[in-house]
Scaffold this motif. Structure first.
Motif, PDB file in Angstrom:
ATOM      1  N   GLY A 130       3.715  -3.525 -10.478  1.00  0.00           N
ATOM      2  CA  GLY A 130       2.452  -3.513  -9.735  1.00  0.00           C
ATOM      3  C   GLY A 130       1.255  -4.011 -10.515  1.00  0.00           C
ATOM      4  O   GLY A 130       0.124  -3.850 -10.085  1.00  0.00           O
ATOM      5  N   ARG A 131       1.489  -4.591 -11.667  1.00  0.00           N
ATOM      6  CA  ARG A 131       0.344  -5.089 -12.439  1.00  0.00           C
ATOM      7  C   ARG A 131       0.243  -6.607 -12.284  1.00  0.00           C
ATOM      8  O   ARG A 131       1.240  -7.306 -12.239  1.00  0.00           O
ATOM      9  CB  ARG A 131       0.475  -4.729 -13.914  1.00  0.00           C
ATOM     10  CG  ARG A 131       0.570  -3.251 -14.099  1.00  0.00           C
ATOM     11  CD  ARG A 131       0.251  -2.816 -15.501  1.00  0.00           C
ATOM     12  NE  ARG A 131       0.643  -1.421 -15.673  1.00  0.00           N
ATOM     13  CZ  ARG A 131      -0.082  -0.399 -15.233  1.00  0.00           C
ATOM     14  NH1 ARG A 131      -1.223  -0.602 -14.629  1.00  0.00           N
ATOM     15  NH2 ARG A 131       0.345   0.832 -15.404  1.00  0.00           N
ATOM     16  N   THR A 132      -0.997  -7.050 -12.233  1.00  0.00           N
ATOM     17  CA  THR A 132      -1.265  -8.453 -11.979  1.00  0.00           C
ATOM     18  C   THR A 132      -1.970  -9.050 -13.191  1.00  0.00           C
ATOM     19  O   THR A 132      -2.767  -8.366 -13.840  1.00  0.00           O
ATOM     20  CB  THR A 132      -2.180  -8.586 -10.741  1.00  0.00           C
ATOM     21  OG1 THR A 132      -1.662  -7.740  -9.725  1.00  0.00           O
ATOM     22  CG2 THR A 132      -2.256 -10.006 -10.239  1.00  0.00           C
ATOM     23  N   ALA A 139      -5.379  -1.232 -23.393  1.00  0.00           N
ATOM     24  CA  ALA A 139      -5.067   0.175 -23.692  1.00  0.00           C
ATOM     25  C   ALA A 139      -5.380   1.124 -22.541  1.00  0.00           C
ATOM     26  O   ALA A 139      -4.968   2.287 -22.595  1.00  0.00           O
ATOM     27  CB  ALA A 139      -5.803   0.619 -24.953  1.00  0.00           C
ATOM     28  N   HIS A 140      -6.073   0.693 -21.537  1.00  0.00           N
ATOM     29  CA  HIS A 140      -6.290   1.593 -20.391  1.00  0.00           C
ATOM     30  C   HIS A 140      -5.358   1.245 -19.233  1.00  0.00           C
ATOM     31  O   HIS A 140      -5.576   1.659 -18.101  1.00  0.00           O
ATOM     32  CB  HIS A 140      -7.758   1.586 -19.955  1.00  0.00           C
ATOM     33  CG  HIS A 140      -8.287   0.270 -19.507  1.00  0.00           C
ATOM     34  ND1 HIS A 140      -8.409  -0.082 -18.188  1.00  0.00           N
ATOM     35  CD2 HIS A 140      -8.716  -0.800 -20.205  1.00  0.00           C
ATOM     36  CE1 HIS A 140      -8.909  -1.287 -18.095  1.00  0.00           C
ATOM     37  NE2 HIS A 140      -9.094  -1.756 -19.301  1.00  0.00           N
ATOM     38  N   ARG A 141      -4.303   0.531 -19.565  1.00  0.00           N
ATOM     39  CA  ARG A 141      -3.265   0.154 -18.604  1.00  0.00           C
ATOM     40  C   ARG A 141      -3.869  -0.362 -17.295  1.00  0.00           C
ATOM     41  O   ARG A 141      -3.754   0.269 -16.238  1.00  0.00           O
ATOM     42  CB  ARG A 141      -2.331   1.335 -18.307  1.00  0.00           C
ATOM     43  CG  ARG A 141      -1.507   1.746 -19.514  1.00  0.00           C
ATOM     44  CD  ARG A 141      -0.357   2.649 -19.130  1.00  0.00           C
ATOM     45  NE  ARG A 141       0.455   2.978 -20.288  1.00  0.00           N
ATOM     46  CZ  ARG A 141       1.434   2.209 -20.767  1.00  0.00           C
ATOM     47  NH1 ARG A 141       1.721   1.063 -20.182  1.00  0.00           N
ATOM     48  NH2 ARG A 141       2.136   2.598 -21.819  1.00  0.00           N
ATOM     49  N   PRO A 142      -4.526  -1.518 -17.366  1.00  0.00           N
ATOM     50  CA  PRO A 142      -5.218  -2.019 -16.168  1.00  0.00           C
ATOM     51  C   PRO A 142      -4.241  -2.490 -15.096  1.00  0.00           C
ATOM     52  O   PRO A 142      -3.158  -2.982 -15.414  1.00  0.00           O
ATOM     53  CB  PRO A 142      -6.026  -3.198 -16.705  1.00  0.00           C
ATOM     54  CG  PRO A 142      -5.254  -3.668 -17.889  1.00  0.00           C
ATOM     55  CD  PRO A 142      -4.620  -2.464 -18.488  1.00  0.00           C
ATOM     56  N   GLN A 143      -4.666  -2.359 -13.847  1.00  0.00           N
ATOM     57  CA  GLN A 143      -3.847  -2.907 -12.742  1.00  0.00           C
ATOM     58  C   GLN A 143      -3.958  -4.430 -12.707  1.00  0.00           C
ATOM     59  O   GLN A 143      -3.058  -5.109 -12.245  1.00  0.00           O
ATOM     60  CB  GLN A 143      -4.326  -2.328 -11.414  1.00  0.00           C
ATOM     61  CG  GLN A 143      -3.910  -0.897 -11.219  1.00  0.00           C
ATOM     62  CD  GLN A 143      -4.343  -0.383  -9.867  1.00  0.00           C
ATOM     63  OE1 GLN A 143      -4.661  -1.139  -8.965  1.00  0.00           O
ATOM     64  NE2 GLN A 143      -4.356   0.927  -9.734  1.00  0.00           N
TER      65      GLN A 143
END
Lengths: 314, 564
Positions: A184-186, A149-153
């Protein structure tokens, strides 16, 4: 946070707990935007590696960088951009789902309330339910929700679907896919359930005995390796030390071996080297077969080679 | 391997470390006490060695419940049965599951009680004839109490408070029944047959209760599984309606991460605190019953109660320490919370318990003054003190000064203990708690045994004055040790986490707190002969400095483990 760095950089990392070596000289770089599957047997070193990534273990030998920073030196800055789902069922059971969400929302600057509500609905979670009263799958979903929910990278999942029902596993896989679809998310996904890994990961690394045995893109696997199935006696097999062959397996007189195609320009050369009349089939190597071949090869490499071992490997 | 052997082996395997420690302490005490006695070593050393063995025996006696109770329950607030659920699932008949722990408890208590009586007979010069006739009924009586206690833990209840209420009622009751039986056997021979009959009847009854508890526990364990499944199916249908209500009811917004962590830390430890209060309340109830006997027992009771309350606040058993790699859960390790925030908020949560602890102590102290004899004794005491100090010393000033002293001491103890817990290393926490408990109990028992032998109050006062003069050497030594320790912690903190500016502000704040507390203390109670410098140094010793820097360092080491 700069995006020019790889999402994860591990450089010659070694780690030992008392006398047992958990990691040995691991070097790995995971680029931004990659969905990386880390596979290995139980006790292979997956969780130890992940604990280094979240800063739970401080490397004594080697270097770890997550999103360009050392997670043990600046955890407050690194972990703002990392979502983590632990292997163990560790969420505080005295909390309600709503309380857990409220607590985690206060810790993360990028908390997305809309995404949180959407995930609550998708995972059929009730804010008023106590975590202690939920099933294991329910708690896993709650853990996944607060990790996403905190939109992690970078999303790190340590065997998230272990012991869960197929529906809960499906939710987790969907979450991985959704995270990966954002630019851009891994995702680092540790598991020993290879069907899951093959479905969602674009790169896979196999770890065994604390060593990173191989890293390969899943789409390159059939091009790079093949599986040869044939018929040969044990005595004949013991004499064959062919380049690029690994992971021998047999059932009775029928045997199979994984082969690195780079050692052979074409299939005809490969058949000729083995002894063409004995080969039944040459087929693309599946992820499961590649994994078992790599792990078996590693297991046998640690045992002194005696005739009995030769027989075992055959 | 039959069930009896398997369950005995299970008890041994599970608690062998404690049993081995206990036997080692007994062995060391049994070997060294006579040797020290013969070798003309200082008497206090020989007594101390004997006390170690005696304490080990007593702890073994009291610990028989935990050792052979086959309980895996971490909280008595849980209404389900406390019997090990894994054992309940094994193919062992109910009566064996009840009888074997009961038999083990009886054998254990009989063995230890026989050793206690033997020691009393050999070294205390007390003749206890006929020996076997005394040991068997007394051991059976104590075992009956222990088995009854276990049965209460094993019994499943509908509501958790019922078990707690029964335990609070049962512990003092069993204590007095057991004490009564022992007194009867020791001093009233004509009542002996009736007492023996009563004890055997109680023992049989306790076994019957234990059997029914195990039977009910087994039935409840399977019923519970069924009902949980049914409940989870039903809950799916009511989720949507409940969700809307819950959103309004439970949603909250914390202003920042510190507030969220603060809420988390205070709520997390609520169950632990409640459990501790419930654990100590029967002990306090027993002690309070002793108060009206005399002013000496009142003082002893107050000392015991104060120490128990203080210890309960300071010696917190963090639930996440046991069996975990770190006392910090992974969602905190992997959170973006700054390490020093985690440490300071946790330390602040410990400090929050002070009002409750001080309140309980006040209540207990006031309870003592219900009895007129205590009021008279207290009045004489502070009149004497006021006369000695040649100043206008009112009871209020004395009480405030004592409270300040207790507050400062408890503050230091709690924060130091908290700092050790923050490190989260299981062995370190265990050793610290063990050493602190041992040191406190040995000191307390030594003081009390000396105090109870004194008949002349004037002699007690003179001895106290002499001791205070002598303790000045230790006092200065402690100051030097503290300064060295603080300096090393500050140096370590400057290397790792804190800037010199932060360190300087921390040290300045500490200096201000020490001076203010010392001034307040000195103004409240200007004892004749004690200089302000002495008060200042005592205050500086009691108020911790290193904790504020060592705490974050401990959390950092706990959060980011260094492995070989």
């Amino acid at each position: 946070m700069s995006v020019s760095h790889p999402a994860i950089e591990i450089d010659h990392l070694s780690c030992a707990f008392r006398r047992s070596e958990a990691l040995h000289d691991v070097t790995l770089s995971i680029p931004t935007g990659c969905v990386f599957g880390l596979v290995g047997l139980n006790g292979a070193g997956k969780t130890t590696l992940i604990r280094h990534l979240i800063g739970g273990l401080r490397p004594r030998t080697g270097r770890v960088r997550v999103l360009g920073e050392d997670p043990t030196q600046t955890p407050e800055s690194v972990m703002q951009h990392v979502g983590y789902v632990a292997e163990e069922d560790v969420l505080p059971r005295w909390m309600r789902v709503g309380e857990l969400i409220d607590f985690m929302r206060a810790l993360y600057r990028n908390w997305d309330d809309q995404l949180c509500d959407k995930l609550l609905e998708q995972f059929s979670l009730d804010r008023s339910t106590k975590l202690a009263d939920m099933s294991k799958g329910g708690r896993a979903r709650a853990g996944l929700l607060v990790a996403l929910a905190h939109r992690p990278q970078l999303l790190i999942l340590d065997e998230p679907s272990y012991g869960l029902d197929p529906i809960a596993r499906q939710d987790i896989l969907e979450a991985v896919v959704r995270t990966a679809s954002d630019e851009g998310r891994t995702v680092l996904f540790s598991s020993h359930l290879l069907d899951e890994v093959s479905r969602v990961c674009d790169t896979v690394g196999v770890i065994g005995g604390g060593r990173l045995l191989e890293v390969i893109a899943t789409e390159q696997l059939p091009e790079r390796y093949c599986e040869v199935v044939g018929e040969l006696s044990i005595d004949d097999l013991a004499q064959r030390e062919l380049p690029g062959f690994f992971g021998w397996q047999n059932r009775g007189r029928e045997w199979s071996v994984a082969v690195d195609r780079r050692a052979y320009p074409d299939e005809a050369t490969l058949r000729r080297e083995i002894g063409g009349e004995l080969v039944h089939e040459v087929r693309p190597l599946s992820l499961e077969r590649w994994f078992s071949a790599r792990v078996n090869d590693r297991e046998l490499a640690t045992i002194p080679r005696t005739p009995a071992v030769e027989e075992l490997s055959a | 391997m039959n069930a009896t052997y398997a369950l005995t082996k299970y008890a041994w395997t599970r608690y062998r470390i404690f049993l081995l420690l206990l036997f080692s302490a007994l062995l060391v005490s049994a070997i060294f006490t006579p040797l020290l006695w013969i070798s003309r070593a200082p008497m206090w050393l020989a007594r101390m060695t004997a006390s170690v063995g005696y304490l080990a025996l007593l702890s073994g006696l009291f610990g028989s419940l935990a050792l052979f109770g086959f309980s895996r329950k971490s909280s008595l607030l849980d209404p389900t049965s406390g019997y090990d659920p894994w054992l309940l699932r094994q193919p062992i008949v109910n009566w064996k599951l009840a009888i074997i722990p009961a038999g083990l408890i009886t054998a254990w208590i009989s063995m230890l009680w026989a050793i206690v009586l033997l020691i009393v007979q050999m070294f205390g010069g007390q003749d206890i004839p006929p020996f076997a006739l005394v040991i068997v009924p007394q051991s059976l009586g104590m075992s009956a109490c222990a088995i009854a206690m276990c049965s209460l833990v094993w019994m499943p209840f509908r509501a958790a408070w019922l078990r707690i209420a029964l335990l609070i009622v049962a512990i003092p009751m069993l204590y007095f029944v057991g004490l009564g039986a022992m007194i009867v056997f020791a001093s009233i021979p004509e009542w002996m047959p009736w007492a023996a009959f009563g004890i055997v009847a109680c023992y049989i009854a306790s076994i019957a209760i234990a059997y029914s508890s195990v039977k009910l526990a087994r039935v409840a364990a399977f019923q519970q599984t069924d009902s949980q499944q049914t409940g989870s199916q039903q809950s799916k249908f009511t989720t949507a309606a409940a969700c809307d209500r819950a959103v309004a009811a439970t949603s909250r917004s914390f202003p920042g991460c510190v507030d969220a962590l603060d809420w988390y830390d205070s709520k997390r430890s609520r169950a632990t605190k409640l459990r501790q209060v419930l654990m100590i309340s029967p002990v306090i109830a027993i002690l309070i019953f002793l108060v009206p006997f005399s002013s000496v027992t009142a003082i002893i009771t107050l000392m015991f109660v104060t120490i128990i309350v203080g210890w309960t606040v300071s010696a917190r058993f963090e639930p996440t320490v046991w069996g975990a790699r770190s006392s910090l859960p992974s969602y905190l390790i992997a959170s973006p919370l700054p390490t020093r925030t985690i440490a300071w908020v946790r330390l602040r949560a410990y400090l929050r318990e002070y009002p409750a602890a001080i309140g309980v102590m006040t209540l207990l102290w006031m309870t003592c003054f219900i009895w007129p004899s205590n009021r008279v004794a207290a009045s004489q005491w502070w009149t004497q003190l006021a006369a000695d100090s040649a100043s206008s010393l009112t009871p209020l000033r004395i009480v405030v000064a004592i409270y300040l002293a207790i507050l400062v001491t408890m503050l230091g103890l709690t924060l130091r203990q908290g700092c050790v817990l923050l490190r989260g290393r299981q062995s370190l926490v265990l050793w610290t708690i063990g050493v602190v408990c041992m040191a406190s109990i040995v000191t307390l028992i030594s003081c009390l045994s000396w105090f109870m032998q004194q008949g002349d109050w004037e002699h007690v006062r003179r001895s106290l004055d002499d001791w205070l003069q002598w303790s000045y050497q230790l006092f200065y030594l402690a100051i030097v040790a503290k300064l060295l320790f603080d300096a090393s912690v500050v140096w370590l903190a400057s290397k790792n986490m804190f800037s010199w500016r932060e360190l300087a502000s921390g040290i300045t704040g500490w200096c201000v707190a020490v001076v203010l507390a010392a001034v307040a203390w000195y103004a409240l109670w200007p004892l004749g002969g004690v200089r302000f410098v002495t008060v200042l140094m005592a205050t500086s010793l009691a108020i911790p400095l290193s904790v504020w820097f060592a705490g974050p360092l401990a959390v950092r080491a706990n959060r980011h483990h260094q492995v070989t």
